[in-house]
Structures are given as C-alpha cells and as structure tokens.
Design a protein around this motif. Sequence first.
Motif, PDB file in Angstrom:
ATOM      1  N   ILE A  15     -73.181  33.463 108.974  1.00 17.16           N
ATOM      2  CA  ILE A  15     -74.046  34.644 108.884  1.00 17.16           C
ATOM      3  C   ILE A  15     -75.497  34.227 108.687  1.00 17.16           C
ATOM      4  N   ARG A  16     -75.713  33.250 107.818  1.00 17.18           N
ATOM      5  CA  ARG A  16     -77.078  32.759 107.605  1.00 17.18           C
ATOM      6  C   ARG A  16     -77.671  32.231 108.911  1.00 17.18           C
ATOM      7  N   LEU A  17     -76.899  31.451 109.657  1.00 12.29           N
ATOM      8  CA  LEU A  17     -77.377  30.904 110.931  1.00 12.29           C
ATOM      9  C   LEU A  17     -77.644  32.003 111.957  1.00 12.29           C
ATOM     10  N   ILE A  18     -76.791  32.999 111.981  1.00 13.06           N
ATOM     11  CA  ILE A  18     -76.954  34.102 112.935  1.00 13.06           C
ATOM     12  C   ILE A  18     -78.197  34.921 112.603  1.00 13.06           C
ATOM     13  N   VAL A  19     -78.318  35.298 111.341  1.00 17.63           N
ATOM     14  CA  VAL A  19     -79.389  36.205 110.933  1.00 17.63           C
ATOM     15  C   VAL A  19     -80.730  35.500 110.798  1.00 17.63           C
ATOM     16  N   TYR A  64     -71.556  43.303 113.699  1.00 13.76           N
ATOM     17  CA  TYR A  64     -72.635  42.462 114.244  1.00 13.76           C
ATOM     18  C   TYR A  64     -73.983  43.183 114.099  1.00 13.76           C
ATOM     19  N   GLU A  65     -73.996  44.468 114.420  1.00 15.63           N
ATOM     20  CA  GLU A  65     -75.241  45.235 114.324  1.00 15.63           C
ATOM     21  C   GLU A  65     -75.726  45.360 112.884  1.00 15.63           C
ATOM     22  N   LYS A  66     -74.787  45.423 111.932  1.00 19.74           N
ATOM     23  CA  LYS A  66     -75.136  45.592 110.514  1.00 19.74           C
ATOM     24  C   LYS A  66     -75.316  44.258 109.785  1.00 19.74           C
ATOM     25  N   LEU A  67     -75.072  43.165 110.475  1.00 13.48           N
ATOM     26  CA  LEU A  67     -75.102  41.847 109.843  1.00 13.48           C
ATOM     27  C   LEU A  67     -76.394  41.558 109.072  1.00 13.48           C
ATOM     28  N   PRO A  68     -77.567  41.942 109.587  1.00  9.79           N
ATOM     29  CA  PRO A  68     -78.782  41.689 108.795  1.00  9.79           C
ATOM     30  C   PRO A  68     -78.772  42.394 107.436  1.00  9.79           C
ATOM     31  N   GLY A  69     -77.987  43.452 107.292  1.00  5.86           N
ATOM     32  CA  GLY A  69     -77.902  44.169 106.024  1.00  5.86           C
ATOM     33  C   GLY A  69     -76.836  43.631 105.085  1.00  5.86           C
ATOM     34  N   LYS A  71     -75.450  41.751 102.314  1.00  2.00           N
ATOM     35  CA  LYS A  71     -76.137  41.202 101.135  1.00  2.00           C
ATOM     36  C   LYS A  71     -75.416  40.018 100.513  1.00  2.00           C
ATOM     37  N   GLY A  72     -74.145  39.845 100.839  1.00  4.18           N
ATOM     38  CA  GLY A  72     -73.402  38.745 100.242  1.00  4.18           C
ATOM     39  C   GLY A  72     -72.884  39.064  98.849  1.00  4.18           C
ATOM     40  N   ASN A  73     -72.901  40.349  98.449  1.00  2.95           N
ATOM     41  CA  ASN A  73     -72.376  40.738  97.133  1.00  2.95           C
ATOM     42  C   ASN A  73     -70.856  40.598  97.069  1.00  2.95           C
ATOM     43  N   SER A  74     -70.234  40.611  98.228  1.00  5.01           N
ATOM     44  CA  SER A  74     -68.797  40.377  98.341  1.00  5.01           C
ATOM     45  C   SER A  74     -68.616  39.413  99.505  1.00  5.01           C
ATOM     46  N   SER A  75     -67.397  38.997  99.731  1.00  7.74           N
ATOM     47  CA  SER A  75     -67.165  38.101 100.860  1.00  7.74           C
ATOM     48  C   SER A  75     -67.357  38.867 102.156  1.00  7.74           C
ATOM     49  N   PHE A  76     -67.605  38.149 103.227  1.00 12.08           N
ATOM     50  CA  PHE A  76     -67.744  38.774 104.533  1.00 12.08           C
ATOM     51  C   PHE A  76     -66.474  39.535 104.884  1.00 12.08           C
ATOM     52  N   SER A  77     -65.314  38.948 104.584  1.00 13.81           N
ATOM     53  CA  SER A  77     -64.054  39.610 104.945  1.00 13.81           C
ATOM     54  C   SER A  77     -63.922  40.946 104.212  1.00 13.81           C
ATOM     55  N   SER A  78     -64.278  41.003 102.938  1.00 16.18           N
ATOM     56  CA  SER A  78     -64.216  42.262 102.189  1.00 16.18           C
ATOM     57  C   SER A  78     -65.174  43.287 102.785  1.00 16.18           C
ATOM     58  N   TRP A  79     -66.355  42.839 103.122  1.00 13.25           N
ATOM     59  CA  TRP A  79     -67.363  43.717 103.731  1.00 13.25           C
ATOM     60  C   TRP A  79     -66.845  44.242 105.072  1.00 13.25           C
ATOM     61  N   LEU A  80     -66.271  43.372 105.872  1.00 11.46           N
ATOM     62  CA  LEU A  80     -65.734  43.755 107.180  1.00 11.46           C
ATOM     63  C   LEU A  80     -64.561  44.713 107.019  1.00 11.46           C
ATOM     64  N   TYR A  81     -63.694  44.455 106.038  1.00 12.37           N
ATOM     65  CA  TYR A  81     -62.552  45.339 105.831  1.00 12.37           C
ATOM     66  C   TYR A  81     -63.007  46.713 105.361  1.00 12.37           C
ATOM     67  N   SER A  82     -64.093  46.780 104.597  1.00 12.11           N
ATOM     68  CA  SER A  82     -64.577  48.095 104.183  1.00 12.11           C
ATOM     69  C   SER A  82     -65.063  48.880 105.403  1.00 12.11           C
ATOM     70  N   ILE A  83     -65.700  48.209 106.358  1.00 14.57           N
ATOM     71  CA  ILE A  83     -66.102  48.866 107.602  1.00 14.57           C
ATOM     72  C   ILE A  83     -64.854  49.326 108.354  1.00 14.57           C
ATOM     73  N   THR A  84     -63.834  48.482 108.370  1.00 14.05           N
ATOM     74  CA  THR A  84     -62.576  48.793 109.058  1.00 14.05           C
ATOM     75  C   THR A  84     -61.902  50.014 108.448  1.00 14.05           C
ATOM     76  N   TYR A  85     -61.800  50.047 107.124  1.00 15.14           N
ATOM     77  CA  TYR A  85     -61.187  51.187 106.451  1.00 15.14           C
ATOM     78  C   TYR A  85     -61.975  52.459 106.733  1.00 15.14           C
ATOM     79  N   ASN A  86     -63.297  52.399 106.602  1.00 17.14           N
ATOM     80  CA  ASN A  86     -64.125  53.575 106.870  1.00 17.14           C
ATOM     81  C   ASN A  86     -63.900  54.100 108.282  1.00 17.14           C
ATOM     82  N   TYR A  87     -63.937  53.197 109.221  1.00 17.25           N
ATOM     83  CA  TYR A  87     -63.785  53.565 110.630  1.00 17.25           C
ATOM     84  C   TYR A  87     -62.436  54.239 110.853  1.00 17.25           C
TER      85      TYR A  87
END
Length: 189
Positions: A15-19, A64-69, A71-87
């Motif tokens: 994520i750091r390399l991408i952003v 991918y579109e939200k990646l700049p936002g 924050k790293g407060n949780s793991s990427f997988s947790s962040w991604l799963y929260s997007i998945t659950y919401n969706y």
Amino acid sequence: MQRENHSKTSDEELIRLIVHENKTSLFELLYRRYFNKVMDKCYSFIKDKQQAEDFANDILTRAYEKLPGFKGNSSFSSWLYSITYNYSIDYLRLKKKLHYPNWNKQNEIPDIIDESETDLEDFKYENLLAILEIIHPEEKALLLMKYQDNLSGKLIAETLRITEDAVKMRLKRARTRVIYLYKKTHPKD
C-alpha cells in the motif's frame, strides 16, 4: 532494468508503494491475494457464484480507489472486509428492502434464553452454518465480523454505520437468536 519481486511483500508495504511511490501496478498483488476471500464472503451472503465474482471485482476496484484514505488503523484485510460487508449488506437491503428494526420486531425471540449456559463452540459446525443462513443478514455479518474475522467493536460499528453500544446490543441479540434457533432445530445436540 530488472523487475522487483514483491510476492512476499506485506500488504502495508504494498500500500505504501502504491500510494506514496505511485507503483499502482502492485495493486494486482493485493487483488490476487484477496479476490477469492472477498468473493467467498460475498457468496456467503448472496448465494450466487457469478454475482459474488462481480461483487468481488467491484469491491476490489472500490478498495483501490479508496486506498489513499487507508489509515492503517487496522490491517488491510480488516479494512477490505469492512468494505465487503458494507457492499453485501447494502445490496441485500436494497434487494430485499431489509430494515433491521422492523425485521427484528417480526422475528422476536423469547426473553428466557440464558446465554451463560450455552457455549457456541459446543454446537456442530454444519448445524451452526444452517442457522446462520436463516438469521438476518446484519446479524450474520455481525457474528462473522466478531468471531470469524476478529474485528473490534469500533470497526464493526463503522462498518455497519451504528454505534458501538448498538454493536454490543445487536451482537448479544444475534448470539441469543442463534442459541434459540439452534436449540429449537437441534434439541439433541
């Protein structure tokens, strides 16, 4: 120029390399790491393999579109799963017009259930999965986020767009409903 191998690079470093270094092509690695996991989570809610694949693509595009936002407060997988659950839950709300408080009133559970006497880990896995399929999608999501993905109450609250107190209350109600339905449908277990 030699191409670097990033297959063992951590999610956070990717994520750091991408952003920060604009190496956007590295998102493909995150995509490959998580596509099947995201698809499986979607499938657990919508029960349509093709649609789950489409959802996984949409969700990873959104991530991918939200990646700049991120924050790293949780793991990427947790962040991604929260997007998945919401969706997934947003889709079910639209499709079935599910509104949790109304659904809950129509599917009352007795007040006499004593959770302290029951350990969900004693239940047979297959029977428990069957129960998860008949409860409200938000209750199912809540239980999966808490017990399968080990998300914090705060992250669950953010994901479901409710307060942490509501998470605690709904989690207790979801556990009680699962215990009630399990005992009702599998009294000998």
